[in-house]
Design a protein around this motif. Sequence first.
Motif, PDB file in Angstrom:
ATOM      1  N   TYR A   1       0.941  -5.980  15.579  1.00 51.13           N
ATOM      2  CA  TYR A   1       2.152  -6.203  14.784  1.00 51.13           C
ATOM      3  C   TYR A   1       3.100  -7.169  15.507  1.00 51.13           C
ATOM      4  CZ  TYR A   1       6.536  -5.225  12.383  1.00 51.13           C
ATOM      5  OH  TYR A   1       7.710  -5.364  11.700  1.00 51.13           O
ATOM      6  N   PHE A   2       3.252  -6.937  16.795  1.00 47.94           N
ATOM      7  CA  PHE A   2       4.122  -7.798  17.599  1.00 47.94           C
ATOM      8  C   PHE A   2       3.642  -9.247  17.559  1.00 47.94           C
ATOM      9  CE2 PHE A   2       4.539  -9.955  21.736  1.00 47.94           C
ATOM     10  CZ  PHE A   2       5.913 -10.107  21.767  1.00 47.94           C
ATOM     11  N   ILE A   3       2.345  -9.446  17.699  1.00 48.62           N
ATOM     12  CA  ILE A   3       1.802 -10.814  17.712  1.00 48.62           C
ATOM     13  C   ILE A   3       2.015 -11.477  16.355  1.00 48.62           C
ATOM     14  CG2 ILE A   3      -0.265 -12.238  17.983  1.00 48.62           C
ATOM     15  CD1 ILE A   3      -1.365 -10.054  19.855  1.00 48.62           C
ATOM     16  N   LYS A   4       1.716 -10.729  15.284  1.00 50.72           N
ATOM     17  CA  LYS A   4       1.848 -11.320  13.945  1.00 50.72           C
ATOM     18  C   LYS A   4       3.298 -11.695  13.642  1.00 50.72           C
ATOM     19  CE  LYS A   4      -2.360  -9.566  11.903  1.00 50.72           C
ATOM     20  NZ  LYS A   4      -3.002  -8.424  11.261  1.00 50.72           N
ATOM     21  N   GLU A   5       4.213 -10.872  14.120  1.00 48.67           N
ATOM     22  CA  GLU A   5       5.632 -11.149  13.898  1.00 48.67           C
ATOM     23  C   GLU A   5       6.110 -12.366  14.679  1.00 48.67           C
ATOM     24  OE1 GLU A   5       8.627  -9.091  12.445  1.00 48.67           O
ATOM     25  OE2 GLU A   5       6.870  -9.143  11.107  1.00 48.67           O
ATOM     26  N   ASN A   6       5.654 -12.462  15.918  1.00 46.15           N
ATOM     27  CA  ASN A   6       6.222 -13.474  16.814  1.00 46.15           C
ATOM     28  C   ASN A   6       5.404 -14.743  16.938  1.00 46.15           C
ATOM     29  OD1 ASN A   6       8.733 -12.181  18.279  1.00 46.15           O
ATOM     30  ND2 ASN A   6       7.199 -10.578  18.047  1.00 46.15           N
ATOM     31  N   PHE A   7       4.100 -14.628  16.731  1.00 45.72           N
ATOM     32  CA  PHE A   7       3.230 -15.802  16.860  1.00 45.72           C
ATOM     33  C   PHE A   7       2.286 -15.871  15.669  1.00 45.72           C
ATOM     34  CE2 PHE A   7       4.114 -13.952  21.082  1.00 45.72           C
ATOM     35  CZ  PHE A   7       4.935 -14.945  21.581  1.00 45.72           C
ATOM     36  N   PRO A   8       2.874 -16.054  14.470  1.00 46.92           N
ATOM     37  CA  PRO A   8       2.075 -15.951  13.242  1.00 46.92           C
ATOM     38  C   PRO A   8       0.956 -16.990  13.153  1.00 46.92           C
ATOM     39  CG  PRO A   8       4.283 -16.797  12.773  1.00 46.92           C
ATOM     40  CD  PRO A   8       4.287 -16.355  14.199  1.00 46.92           C
ATOM     41  N   ASP A   9       1.082 -18.100  13.866  1.00 48.47           N
ATOM     42  CA  ASP A   9       0.078 -19.155  13.722  1.00 48.47           C
ATOM     43  C   ASP A   9      -1.059 -19.050  14.730  1.00 48.47           C
ATOM     44  OD1 ASP A   9       1.596 -20.193  11.674  1.00 48.47           O
ATOM     45  OD2 ASP A   9       2.818 -21.400  13.061  1.00 48.47           O
ATOM     46  N   SER A  10      -0.981 -18.075  15.614  1.00 48.88           N
ATOM     47  CA  SER A  10      -2.004 -17.969  16.647  1.00 48.88           C
ATOM     48  C   SER A  10      -3.199 -17.146  16.169  1.00 48.88           C
ATOM     49  CB  SER A  10      -1.430 -17.281  17.886  1.00 48.88           C
ATOM     50  OG  SER A  10      -0.352 -18.015  18.387  1.00 48.88           O
ATOM     51  N   LEU A  11      -4.360 -17.509  16.682  1.00 44.76           N
ATOM     52  CA  LEU A  11      -5.532 -16.659  16.497  1.00 44.76           C
ATOM     53  C   LEU A  11      -5.342 -15.426  17.381  1.00 44.76           C
ATOM     54  CD1 LEU A  11      -8.350 -19.303  17.001  1.00 44.76           C
ATOM     55  CD2 LEU A  11      -7.886 -18.079  14.870  1.00 44.76           C
ATOM     56  N   ILE A  12      -5.890 -14.295  16.962  1.00 42.21           N
ATOM     57  CA  ILE A  12      -5.792 -13.087  17.795  1.00 42.21           C
ATOM     58  C   ILE A  12      -7.191 -12.569  18.096  1.00 42.21           C
ATOM     59  CG2 ILE A  12      -4.859 -10.758  17.975  1.00 42.21           C
ATOM     60  CD1 ILE A  12      -2.940 -11.407  15.715  1.00 42.21           C
ATOM     61  N   LEU A  13      -7.479 -12.374  19.351  1.00 37.43           N
ATOM     62  CA  LEU A  13      -8.694 -11.648  19.717  1.00 37.43           C
ATOM     63  C   LEU A  13      -8.251 -10.310  20.291  1.00 37.43           C
ATOM     64  CD1 LEU A  13     -11.132 -14.207  21.398  1.00 37.43           C
ATOM     65  CD2 LEU A  13     -10.828 -13.648  18.988  1.00 37.43           C
ATOM     66  N   SER A  14      -8.679  -9.229  19.627  1.00 37.20           N
ATOM     67  CA  SER A  14      -8.232  -7.901  20.035  1.00 37.20           C
ATOM     68  C   SER A  14      -9.401  -7.107  20.600  1.00 37.20           C
ATOM     69  CB  SER A  14      -7.649  -7.184  18.815  1.00 37.20           C
ATOM     70  OG  SER A  14      -7.715  -5.791  19.006  1.00 37.20           O
ATOM     71  N   VAL A  15      -9.225  -6.586  21.789  1.00 37.82           N
ATOM     72  CA  VAL A  15     -10.318  -5.845  22.415  1.00 37.82           C
ATOM     73  C   VAL A  15     -10.624  -4.581  21.611  1.00 37.82           C
ATOM     74  CG1 VAL A  15      -9.088  -4.348  24.049  1.00 37.82           C
ATOM     75  CG2 VAL A  15     -11.307  -5.294  24.668  1.00 37.82           C
ATOM     76  N   GLY A  16      -9.613  -4.021  20.965  1.00 39.21           N
ATOM     77  CA  GLY A  16      -9.811  -2.852  20.117  1.00 39.21           C
ATOM     78  C   GLY A  16     -10.760  -3.160  18.968  1.00 39.21           C
ATOM     79  N   GLU A  17     -10.601  -4.364  18.375  1.00 31.70           N
ATOM     80  CA  GLU A  17     -11.481  -4.789  17.294  1.00 31.70           C
ATOM     81  C   GLU A  17     -12.922  -4.920  17.778  1.00 31.70           C
ATOM     82  OE1 GLU A  17     -11.099  -5.280  14.086  1.00 31.70           O
ATOM     83  OE2 GLU A  17      -9.075  -4.450  14.261  1.00 31.70           O
ATOM     84  N   TYR A  18     -13.075  -5.506  18.944  1.00 31.32           N
ATOM     85  CA  TYR A  18     -14.426  -5.666  19.505  1.00 31.32           C
ATOM     86  C   TYR A  18     -15.062  -4.298  19.703  1.00 31.32           C
ATOM     87  CZ  TYR A  18     -13.982 -10.671  20.512  1.00 31.32           C
ATOM     88  OH  TYR A  18     -13.858 -12.027  20.398  1.00 31.32           O
ATOM     89  N   GLN A  19     -14.276  -3.352  20.209  1.00 34.84           N
ATOM     90  CA  GLN A  19     -14.813  -2.008  20.450  1.00 34.84           C
ATOM     91  C   GLN A  19     -15.226  -1.344  19.140  1.00 34.84           C
ATOM     92  OE1 GLN A  19     -11.791   0.066  22.660  1.00 34.84           O
ATOM     93  NE2 GLN A  19     -12.026  -1.251  24.455  1.00 34.84           N
ATOM     94  N   ARG A  20     -14.359  -1.472  18.121  1.00 34.09           N
ATOM     95  CA  ARG A  20     -14.660  -0.845  16.828  1.00 34.09           C
ATOM     96  C   ARG A  20     -15.931  -1.434  16.216  1.00 34.09           C
ATOM     97  NH1 ARG A  20      -9.150   0.115  16.620  1.00 34.09           N
ATOM     98  NH2 ARG A  20      -8.574  -2.034  16.146  1.00 34.09           N
ATOM     99  N   LYS A  21     -16.049  -2.771  16.321  1.00 36.26           N
ATOM    100  CA  LYS A  21     -17.213  -3.435  15.757  1.00 36.26           C
ATOM    101  C   LYS A  21     -18.480  -2.955  16.460  1.00 36.26           C
ATOM    102  CE  LYS A  21     -16.145  -7.875  14.893  1.00 36.26           C
ATOM    103  NZ  LYS A  21     -16.142  -9.263  15.411  1.00 36.26           N
ATOM    104  N   LEU A  22     -18.426  -2.865  17.771  1.00 36.39           N
ATOM    105  CA  LEU A  22     -19.600  -2.430  18.538  1.00 36.39           C
ATOM    106  C   LEU A  22     -19.991  -0.996  18.181  1.00 36.39           C
ATOM    107  CD1 LEU A  22     -18.697  -4.031  21.954  1.00 36.39           C
ATOM    108  CD2 LEU A  22     -20.808  -4.456  20.688  1.00 36.39           C
ATOM    109  N   MET A  23     -18.980  -0.155  18.020  1.00 37.77           N
ATOM    110  CA  MET A  23     -19.241   1.241  17.641  1.00 37.77           C
ATOM    111  C   MET A  23     -19.940   1.288  16.289  1.00 37.77           C
ATOM    112  SD  MET A  23     -18.178   3.548  19.720  1.00 37.77           S
ATOM    113  CE  MET A  23     -16.911   4.771  19.931  1.00 37.77           C
TER     114      MET A  23
END
Length: 294
Positions: free
Chosen positions: A16-38
């Motif tokens: 949420y913080f990233i989307k609010e403050n850096f809306p144009d940046s790509l985000i790589l989230s380690v949580g997402e990687y973990q969920r995908k692997l699971m």
Amino acid sequence: MTVRIVMGTAYSGKTYFIKENFPDSLILSVGEYQRKLMAERKKSLMPLGEYRNIIQLANDQIKKDMLELLAQGKDVIMEHTLYKAARRKEYLEAFRTVTDEPIDIYVMQPSDERLLQNIQKNDEERERGIDWIKSQMREIEIPSINEGFAHVYVVNDKGIQDWSDKPVERKLIDKNTKLTLIEKGLGDEEKKKIAGFGDKPFKHICESCGAIAVLTSKEAYEQGWDYPGEGAVYPPSMFGVLSPRTCGNCGITETAYWAIVFEGKTTAELSEKQLQAVERIMQEPDILRVDSEV
Ligand SMILES: [Zn+2]
């Protein structure tokens, strides 16, 4: 272009913080990687490996993808837990192989209220509860620019605060103003004064539960004490410097250090226990000698 890392526990509001403050940046989230692997593991009906394996795999993949995107000059932000300086070092060194751009880090420090809100938004994970997250927060070693960051920012309910100049673990208490913190480097004389006991035993006083133990610094470290001394590998705190003084059973959130550094409290707002801890820190190392009264 600045490379940004946003670190913090689950539910600390990183995305949420990233989307609010850096809306144009790509985000790589380690949580997402973990969920995908699971999810992949479940689908392929492979025996569930240890959770640790998934975490390691996710770490490897996010690092690899970050390096690729950074090498392409992409504006990308990495969202990660990264509680320990040693873990951060691994990423910093890797990033440095592909970019010379400044690297900033943001540390999420949400209030309990905010954490509860974030947890309640996500029913699925609710059972973990706030205690689990608070215990995770205690594991965080606040980064410093000495690790190689251009800026260190703390994000709390008040907004984004620049902590780049705050030597978090090296705050000297000024005897006159009590909590005024000396931020200059220490001279040899001063260092000698607060050097401590070497491998000799001294009193370790837990500011949270009041436990007192006469231990060498190394013994104390092995028993989980968060205390200054030569044998205390981390944090590199010193006598007379405001940092936690806790035994292996107590967390740092009740400490004077936490109240002052994280909650921004003044002396007037400290509890009696915290005030006493500050008083003792000011009298270190003398007050910790085995023959002195506490
Ligand atoms: Zn204790």
